[in-house]
Design a protein around this motif. Structure first.
Motif, PDB file in Angstrom:
ATOM      1  N   VAL A  28     116.215  47.595  10.799  1.00  6.02           N
ATOM      2  CA  VAL A  28     115.174  47.737  11.818  1.00  6.02           C
ATOM      3  C   VAL A  28     113.826  47.459  11.157  1.00  6.02           C
ATOM      4  CG1 VAL A  28     114.060  49.298  13.462  1.00  6.02           C
ATOM      5  CG2 VAL A  28     116.521  49.424  13.092  1.00  6.02           C
ATOM      6  N   VAL A  83     108.532  49.434  16.609  1.00  3.88           N
ATOM      7  CA  VAL A  83     109.712  48.636  16.293  1.00  3.88           C
ATOM      8  C   VAL A  83     109.450  47.188  16.693  1.00  3.88           C
ATOM      9  CG1 VAL A  83     112.163  48.280  16.750  1.00  3.88           C
ATOM     10  CG2 VAL A  83     111.248  50.600  16.590  1.00  3.88           C
ATOM     11  N   ASP A 140     115.211  44.636  15.862  1.00  6.81           N
ATOM     12  CA  ASP A 140     116.438  45.348  15.518  1.00  6.81           C
ATOM     13  C   ASP A 140     117.473  44.288  15.186  1.00  6.81           C
ATOM     14  OD1 ASP A 140     118.476  47.110  15.158  1.00  6.81           O
ATOM     15  OD2 ASP A 140     118.735  47.601  17.276  1.00  6.81           O
ATOM     16  N   LYS A 182     119.945  51.133   9.354  1.00  8.08           N
ATOM     17  CA  LYS A 182     120.686  52.072  10.192  1.00  8.08           C
ATOM     18  C   LYS A 182     122.113  51.562  10.304  1.00  8.08           C
ATOM     19  CE  LYS A 182     116.490  53.147  12.785  1.00  8.08           C
ATOM     20  NZ  LYS A 182     116.238  54.456  12.216  1.00  8.08           N
ATOM     21  N   ARG A 234     123.147  54.504  15.846  1.00  3.79           N
ATOM     22  CA  ARG A 234     123.890  53.456  16.545  1.00  3.79           C
ATOM     23  C   ARG A 234     125.289  53.895  16.955  1.00  3.79           C
ATOM     24  NH1 ARG A 234     120.948  48.781  15.590  1.00  3.79           N
ATOM     25  NH2 ARG A 234     119.773  48.708  13.643  1.00  3.79           N
ATOM     26  N   THR A 277     114.475  56.381  16.325  1.00  6.70           N
ATOM     27  CA  THR A 277     113.572  55.233  16.362  1.00  6.70           C
ATOM     28  C   THR A 277     114.004  54.251  17.431  1.00  6.70           C
ATOM     29  OG1 THR A 277     113.180  55.480  14.001  1.00  6.70           O
ATOM     30  CG2 THR A 277     112.553  53.387  14.990  1.00  6.70           C
ATOM     31  N   LEU A 278     115.316  54.062  17.574  1.00  6.81           N
ATOM     32  CA  LEU A 278     115.861  53.120  18.540  1.00  6.81           C
ATOM     33  C   LEU A 278     116.197  53.854  19.831  1.00  6.81           C
ATOM     34  CD1 LEU A 278     118.233  51.136  16.183  1.00  6.81           C
ATOM     35  CD2 LEU A 278     115.913  50.554  16.857  1.00  6.81           C
ATOM     36  N   ASP A 307     118.369  52.307  22.675  1.00  9.20           N
ATOM     37  CA  ASP A 307     118.955  51.062  22.174  1.00  9.20           C
ATOM     38  C   ASP A 307     120.384  50.899  22.677  1.00  9.20           C
ATOM     39  OD1 ASP A 307     120.666  50.016  19.454  1.00  9.20           O
ATOM     40  OD2 ASP A 307     119.050  48.763  20.212  1.00  9.20           O
TER      41      ASP A 307
END
Length: 482
Positions: free
Chosen positions: A96, A104, A107, A157, A236, A272-273, A276
């Motif tokens: 990332v 961000v 990704d 990640k 994730r 952070t994501l 996502d």
């Protein structure tokens, strides 16, 4: 021992464009051959590319400065400078990219995924490209643009379907080694696992990946222990599995309190994501619970005692032993079903189409504001004016006059007049400050003059041919030798 690095700060700088060339063709019997200066070459960009063979950000830890090559300068004879090749930097899958403010930018998931981290500068135009009806033989050329320079943060990640979470020494590494071919380090002391371990699990004809990450302790969401290192690598994961040590002898520890402590840390952590791939926050992920070490008689009794109370949360519960391999097969197939259900629930990927954002017709491309540091002064901001400043050779009066023409055509001078700018006031563009003189007829027809000069500017210091000839005559009269 190999070192694992999953977060680095790098400094990337793209290559600058080559300068244009100011040249006049000179041939026998053709004294006025015309301008033939070539353009400068484009600078190389810095591009991050996902490479499946790279598994860590260790290289950036020792070499955080990434610099792309610059373009070559233009030459006479209408020869353009060579463009520099882009610098491709390999990064691991799941990287990332964040800017200095923590936003961000990209990704990077999937082999071959690319991201332009810094754009190369465009080459400057030579005087052959600058020739016009009024300026038939320009005595100047444009400088190349500087390459983009940025400070970026890279975070790795882990890309896995299932993430194993639990206290230190709960048996996560043993579970990964028992259900896959992975061989993580296993020991009987806390924080044996310092880096994430990935294992590929086969369940019938299907396969999925499992991540064993560093252990969690209370306060991990605030950075205590290895908490942030732990939480970063499960963002994730589609399924989170609580691995609970039912044979622990630590006072105040039991399976229910361990799960509640882990859930509190997951709820306090902000990914952070966020959002996502439709995963949402960590608290919204699918769950399963593994009651580990039931090969110990006291642990089996405790697992049977708390199993029903944990199942009331709606999570599947499995009692296993990595030593005797009891209960592993039902666990593997249950995780397979959860991962398959998640994959089927995801929307089909749609090919990205190029997005064209036209500039509004009333967008001037620049702004003029009062200078807060200099009374009576003004600051001009905008991509084009600032780029033109970088392209100008201020030692050449003709180049300065060309800059004035460009700014006048853009409307900068009219905007200064509208805001009440007075003659002689300071006008700053980028890192250059001018004394503004509105009486200069910028934007009008250029009066023919010696190469490299502009009759509209009074500060010309260039020595003309007539002056040089008069100086030689005076030296001969004095008897001097040149």
């Amino acid at each position: 021992m190999p070192q694992f690095v999953d977060r680095v700060v790098i400094h990337v700088r793209a290559g600058s464009g080559g300068n244009g060339c100011a040249s006049v063709r000179r041939e026998k019997y053709k004294p006025l051959g015309g301008p033939d200066g070539g353009n400068g070459g484009r600078g190389g960009s810095v591009v991050l590319v996902v490479d499946p063979q790279v598994h860590t950000l260790l290289d950036f830890h020792f070499r955080p400065h990434v610099v792309a090559p610059s373009g070559k300068h233009g030459m006479g004879g209408n020869r353009d400078g060579a463009a520099a090749a882009d610098l491709e930097v390999k990064v691991p899958d799941g990287t990332v990219v964040l800017d200095a403010d923590g936003r961000v930018l990209a990704d990077l998931v999937g082999a071959g995924t690319r991201f332009e981290a810094a754009a190369g500068g465009r080459g400057g135009l030579g005087n052959a490209a600058l020739a016009s009806r009024t300026r038939k033989a320009p005595g100047f050329a444009l400088r190349g643009e500087k390459g983009q320079a940025r400070e970026l943060t890279l975070e790795l990640k882990t890309v896995a379907d299932v993430g194993l979470i639990g206290f230190p020494s709960a048996g996560k590494s043993s579970l990964v080694s028992a259900i896959s071919a992975a061989k993580p380090k296993i020991a009987d002391y806390p924080f044996t696992t310092l880096v994430p371990n990935l294992g590929v699990v086969s369940a019938g004809e299907d396969t999925f990946t499992v991540a064993d990450v560093p252990g969690l302790i209370p306060g991990a969401s605030r950075g205590r222990g290895l908490g942030l290192d732990f939480l970063r690598h499960i963002e994730r994961c589609a399924v989170l599995v609580h691995v609970v040590d039912c044979a622990t002898a630590e006072p105040g520890r039991d399976p229910v309190s361990d799960i509640e402590a882990l859930e509190a840390e997951l709820a306090a952590y902000t990914p952070t994501l966020r959002g996502d791939a439709g995963l949402g926050d960590l608290a919204e992920r699918r769950r399963a619970v593994v009651l580990n070490k039931i090969d110990v008689p006291e642990a089996r009794e405790l697992a049977d005692f708390v199993r029903d109370s944990i199942a009331e949360r709606g999570w599947p519960v499995f009692a296993v032993s990595t030593v005797t391999r009891e209960g592993l097969q039902p666990l593997v197939f249950a995780l397979r079903d959860m991962v398959t259900a998640y994959r089927e629930a995801q929307p089909k990927p749609v090919l990205r189409r190029p997005v064209i954002r036209p500039i509004p017709v009333d967008d001037t491309g620049f702004t003029v504001e009062p200078d807060p540091q200099q009374p009576g002064g003004f600051v001009v901001r905008g991509a084009r004016p600032e780029r033109w400043i970088d392209q100008t050779d201020f030692d050449n009066d003709e180049a300065v006059g060309y800059l004035a023409d460009r700014l006048a055509r853009l409307g900068v001078e009219d905007e200064l007049l509208r805001l009440g700018a007075q003659p002689g006031c300071a006008v700053t563009i980028a890192d250059v400050t001018f004394d503004w003189e509105p009486q200069t007829p910028a934007g009008g027809d250029v009066v023919m003059s010696a190469r490299g000069t502009d009759t509209r500017l009074e500060r010309t210091t260039r020595v003309g041919a007539a002056e040089r000839k008069a100086a030689r005559r005076r030296r001969r009269e004095r008897g001097d030798r040149p």
